[in-house]
Motif scaffolding. Structure first.
Motif, PDB file in Angstrom:
ATOM      1  N   ASP A   1      -4.374  -3.173  -0.964  1.00  0.00           N
ATOM      2  CA  ASP A   1      -3.932  -2.019  -0.185  1.00  0.00           C
ATOM      3  C   ASP A   1      -3.800  -2.473   1.260  1.00  0.00           C
ATOM      4  O   ASP A   1      -4.771  -2.961   1.845  1.00  0.00           O
TER       5      ASP A   1
ATOM      6  N   SER B   1      -2.912   2.123   2.605  1.00  0.00           N
ATOM      7  CA  SER B   1      -1.857   2.329   1.622  1.00  0.00           C
ATOM      8  C   SER B   1      -0.958   3.494   1.979  1.00  0.00           C
ATOM      9  O   SER B   1       0.193   3.524   1.605  1.00  0.00           O
TER      10      SER B   1
ATOM     11  N   SER C   1       0.321  -0.103  -1.826  1.00  0.00           N
ATOM     12  CA  SER C   1      -0.763  -0.429  -2.740  1.00  0.00           C
ATOM     13  C   SER C   1      -0.165  -1.163  -3.938  1.00  0.00           C
ATOM     14  O   SER C   1       0.779  -0.669  -4.560  1.00  0.00           O
TER      15      SER C   1
ATOM     16  N   SER D   1      -5.702  -6.505  -6.751  1.00  0.00           N
ATOM     17  CA  SER D   1      -5.029  -5.395  -6.080  1.00  0.00           C
ATOM     18  C   SER D   1      -5.110  -5.589  -4.573  1.00  0.00           C
ATOM     19  O   SER D   1      -6.017  -6.260  -4.061  1.00  0.00           O
TER      20      SER D   1
ATOM     21  N   SER E   1      -8.687   2.239   2.625  1.00  0.00           N
ATOM     22  CA  SER E   1      -7.622   2.768   1.781  1.00  0.00           C
ATOM     23  C   SER E   1      -6.553   3.483   2.578  1.00  0.00           C
ATOM     24  O   SER E   1      -5.474   3.732   2.066  1.00  0.00           O
TER      25      SER E   1
ATOM     26  N   PRO F   1      -7.333   0.885  -7.838  1.00  0.00           N
ATOM     27  CA  PRO F   1      -6.376   0.952  -6.727  1.00  0.00           C
ATOM     28  C   PRO F   1      -6.449   2.288  -6.001  1.00  0.00           C
ATOM     29  O   PRO F   1      -6.654   3.332  -6.615  1.00  0.00           O
ATOM     30  N   MET F   2      -6.288   2.237  -4.671  1.00  0.00           N
ATOM     31  CA  MET F   2      -6.284   3.404  -3.793  1.00  0.00           C
ATOM     32  C   MET F   2      -7.653   4.057  -3.650  1.00  0.00           C
ATOM     33  O   MET F   2      -7.780   5.168  -3.156  1.00  0.00           O
TER      34      MET F   2
ATOM     35  N   ASN G   1      -7.342   7.486  -1.539  1.00  0.00           N
ATOM     36  CA  ASN G   1      -6.012   7.701  -0.972  1.00  0.00           C
ATOM     37  C   ASN G   1      -6.061   7.766   0.554  1.00  0.00           C
ATOM     38  O   ASN G   1      -5.305   8.484   1.186  1.00  0.00           O
TER      39      ASN G   1
END
Length: 814
Positions: free
Chosen positions: A655, A812, A637, A653, A809, A151-152, A164
């Motif tokens: 985002d 998110s 996210s 997942s 990403s 994730p991210m 991120n």
């Protein structure tokens, strides 16, 4: 009244004295690594209803407080683990239960179903941890392919990595910065076996102890060798090798040895990635139309290795050292042609053949001394030194031929760049009470970037030096920093807050006279705060704020003019300033044996973002960088893991969010909805064969001047282990979802131009991997708990995109 007051104060004092503080650390029984997010319940020894509870932090540490006395116990539970209990007598004061080992629940996990019960993702307010070792796909995948699951983290169709929402991030290995991986993350992770990694930590809210730079955050690879626990003498290691149908291959050797107070480790990896790409570019500038097509054949050899050692003089003094060497290259052959049209009539055309050889070699060395104090093992002083050297060279020759309607010489560039860095650091940590801690530190970095880049044009049979396209300079950075960070736990609440000050002195010397020499200095005060509240034993929420800065690196600053493509020229900008980004996150985490749900809602804003941008002049497109962006992102996210049965796991997942970019200098703005997804399933078949299927994809990615289309990739793998999991065999296939070549479309536009690019990549391939483990897994090399962490530069060597470049990403915003 005075008597009542005395009685009241006495009762308060008696109540405080009667309080019992219980602390401890839950660790994995094999590796000694702290167990994150384990549920710790406090009970009376004859009862099943807890008095209170907490969960372990990112190091496996817990603290409980109670006013009850007598015979009590703690019960520790986590998914896929045996329940552990410890009895004790409470009568006030502090009780330290020490390290409490926790083991896998063999009966529950019987039948090779361990990965179906363990959660892959754990989220807290400051970081997200992905359990690579617990994922069966790690046996055959590279680190780059595993990052698609985290994730991210986004890996696009051209294998560019964003963390991120930013391509500006730093890579750490076992808590230490690795400049080689930070500068060449995508290329190295393509051939680095995931089986060498225990877990991947995405540190989205670095605290004051981290450098102020790094707008995207930190990717920390916790290697399979990393453990913070003494073990029996012996040797443990593994060897692995893999090959694919495109001609790529990689292999690795991991080895740990321990004898008495000495520990030694080695991690060696090497391989080659092979890729053939078709590129078609269309450019409209004023009344001109340009069409260029090329076929590019890339071969990327790579080797890197690390040796580390530790010596535990006694229980209070630990010495650690490491040295890493790396060699990375890219050999590419490009054959193409360009046509230019004016009012639908051919104005000129030419063919171009480019032979490029890029080489990057480097060395990292570090030394740490850690001293624990006899009155408290939690009180600690660490002194560290780190050296990093990163020389690189790029020799590229472009032969121009078949010219029609134009005169254009062949060209050659011969570039030699280098970055050297010395870092000195001191960290001190002391407990203020049983549930409070203060950390302070000082740091000094000396960084020297140099470039000697020569550009030549063909003159008959000779090459003639061209000063307009060449550069020769030295760029010096002196950075001093001081920080203080406070951490406290108060029942169900946790607080971390800190402040860091950094002062930077820079000077630039242009030896070729192409620009004026200059000096600049500035200071940055960087705050951070995070709060966590445990709603229940298996639920928590967190809120965090931090500010990060980002200094431009050598590839962003270098004024060298890259003219390999005569109609598309690129150069750096030595006048760039550090950018500032503010970030706020709200996180939620819920888990049990069946279902894990982790979610983050966040937003970030930057008012002076560094961005690459394009403009045209005399029919030629120029590409450079500037502090021209005002950018905000807001989004969420989400990660879900569902253990459908003891043999089947489903996970996914998402985002998603909105990003907006604006530049007053270019009078442009752009925005759009961004998304990135991952869906997967793992199932244990009869005879303990393991099957996994994963789909990765995303929508359109935006930036200031345009967008690029998303990708959709499918991966299917079948694995089997033998000899008590010592030997593993895996067959893996990867393909674009439409079963053809993966096509990536890019579009950008500005004042007087539009530009479209179509890149085709033959994605489909089969890969086979074999891995063998040997020795005693408990053997490990000790690590200093605090060490140097340089997460400070965007656009290091061979960094190709800006910190504000759009990525999936960014949706998110966290």
């Amino acid at each position: 009244m005075k008597k009542l007051a005395v009685v009241f104060l006495a009762l308060i004092e008696f109540s405080a004295l009667a309080q019992t503080n219980i602390k401890g650390k839950v660790v994995d029984a094999e590796s000694g690594v702290g167990e994150v997010a384990a549920v710790v319940q406090l009970l009376e020894q004859t009862a099943d209803t807890p008095i209170t509870y907490t969960i372990t932090d990112s190091l496996g540490v817990f603290n409980l407080r109670t006013g009850k006395s007598g015979s009590l116990k703690v019960r520790i539970e986590n998914m896929g683990r045996k329940s552990v209990e410890r009895d004790f007598m409470a009568s006030g004061g502090t009780i330290d239960l020490g390290e409490i080992p926790i083991e896998d629940d063999i009966q529950a996990l019987k039948g090779a179903t361990t990965t179906a019960l363990k959660t892959l993702v754990k989220v807290d307010v400051d970081k997200t941890t992905y359990d690579v070792e617990g994922d069966v796909d790690a046996k055959a995948n590279t680190v780059l392919e595993m990052l698609r699951k985290v994730p991210m983290v986004t890996v696009d169709g051209q294998d560019n990595i964003s963390v991120n929402g930013s391509s500006s991030f730093k890579v750490y290995v076992d808590g230490k910065p690795n400049q080689m991986m930070s500068s060449n993350a995508s290329q190295i992770f393509k051939v680095m076996p995931a089986s060498a990694v225990k877990s991947i930590e995405v540190i989205t809210n670095p605290g004051a102890k981290y450098d102020a730079e790094g707008t995207g955050g930190v990717l920390n690879l916790v290697m399979a060798s990393a453990a913070d626990k003494a073990a029996a003498d012996g040797i443990y290691g593994s060897v692995s090798a893999s090959a694919d149908t495109r001609g790529g291959f990689n292999g690795g050797l991991f080895l740990n040895a321990q004898k008495g107070k000495w520990g030694f480790g080695a991690n060696l990896n090497g391989g080659r990635d092979v890729n053939k790409v078709s590129v078609c570019n269309e450019q409209i500038s004023d009344e001109m139309y340009y069409l260029s097509e090329s076929e590019v054949d890339n071969k990327t050899p790579m080797f890197f290795g690390e040796l580390n050692a530790s010596y535990e003089l006694d229980t209070l003094n630990l010495f650690t050292a490491s040295i890493g060497m790396h060699s990375f290259g890219n050999n590419n052959l490009s054959i193409g042609g360009t046509e230019a049209y004016l009012s639908d009539a051919l104005a000129y055309s030419y063919s171009s053949d480019t032979d490029g050889k890029w080489r990057y070699r480097g060395i990292d060395a570090s030394f740490d001394y850690q001293h624990s104090f006899p009155d408290s093992k939690e009180k600690m002083l660490t002194l560290s030194y780190r050296y990093s050297g990163e020389p690189s060279s790029n020799l590229s020759t472009t032969e121009i031929s078949d010219l029609v309607g134009i005169t254009m010489p062949s060209r050659k560039m011969d570039n030699h760049d280098n970055t050297q860095e010395h870092t000195f650091q001191a960290d001190y940590t002391t407990p203020l009470s049983d549930n409070q801690e203060l950390s302070t530190g000082l740091k000094y970095i000396f960084r020297h970037n140099s470039a000697d880049d020569d550009y030549y044009l063909a003159s008959g049979s000779d090459w003639e030096f061209n000063s307009d396209g060449s550069s020769d300079y030295d760029h010096y950075n002196h950075i001093g920093a001081a920080y203080a960070e406070y951490t406290g736990t108060f029942g169900k609440f946790g607080l971390t807050t800190g402040l860091r000050y950094e002062h930077t002195w820079q000077n630039m010397n242009f030896h070729d006279g192409s620009s004026d020499n200059f000096d600049v200095q500035y200071g940055n005060l960087v705050p951070n705060i995070s709060l966590q509240w445990n709603l229940a034993a298996t639920k928590n929420i967190g809120l965090a704020y931090n500010m990060r800065i980002q200094r431009p690196g050598i590839s962003y600053l270098n004024p060298f003019v890259d003219q390999r493509v005569p109609t598309n020229i690129s150069y750096g900008n030595p006048d760039l300033e550090a950018e500032n980004r503010h970030r706020i996150n709200l996180s939620f985490n819920s888990f049990n044996q069946k279902l894990v749900l982790s979610a983050k809602l966040g937003a970030n804003y930057c008012g002076n973002g560094i961005s690459n941008y394009s403009f045209t002049k005399d029919g030629i497109m120029y590409n450079t960088y500037g502090n021209i962006i005002k950018n905000y992102n807001i989004g969420t996210s989400i990660f879900i893991n569902w253990n459908l049965s003891k043999k089947t796991r489903l996970y996914g997942s998402l985002d998603t969010g909105y990003g907006h970019w604006k530049s007053e200098e270019l009078s442009q703005e752009n925005g759009g909805w961004l998304s990135n997804y991952m869906l997967g399933a793992q199932h244990t078949l009869p005879k303990d064969f393991r099957l996994s299927a994963n789909i990765f994809g995303g929508g359109r990615n935006y930036n200031l001047q345009g967008y690029s289309d998303g990708i959709n990739i499918a991966v299917l793998a079948l694995s089997k282990s033998f000899f008590d999991d010592k030997l593993s065999l895996t067959l893996r296939g990867i393909s674009n979802l439409n079963c053809g070549k993966m096509k990536i479309l890019n579009h950008s536009e500005g004042d007087g131009f539009s530009y479209d690019s179509a890149i085709e990549i033959p994605l489909r391939k089969l890969a086979f991997e074999i891995q063998y483990k040997f020795g005693n897994k408990n053997v490990s090399v000790k690590k200093a708990k605090r060490t140097i962490e340089n997460d400070d530069v965007v656009g290091g060597q061979n960094s190709g995109s800006s910190s504000s470049t759009s990525s999936v990403s960014q949706a998110s915003g966290v």
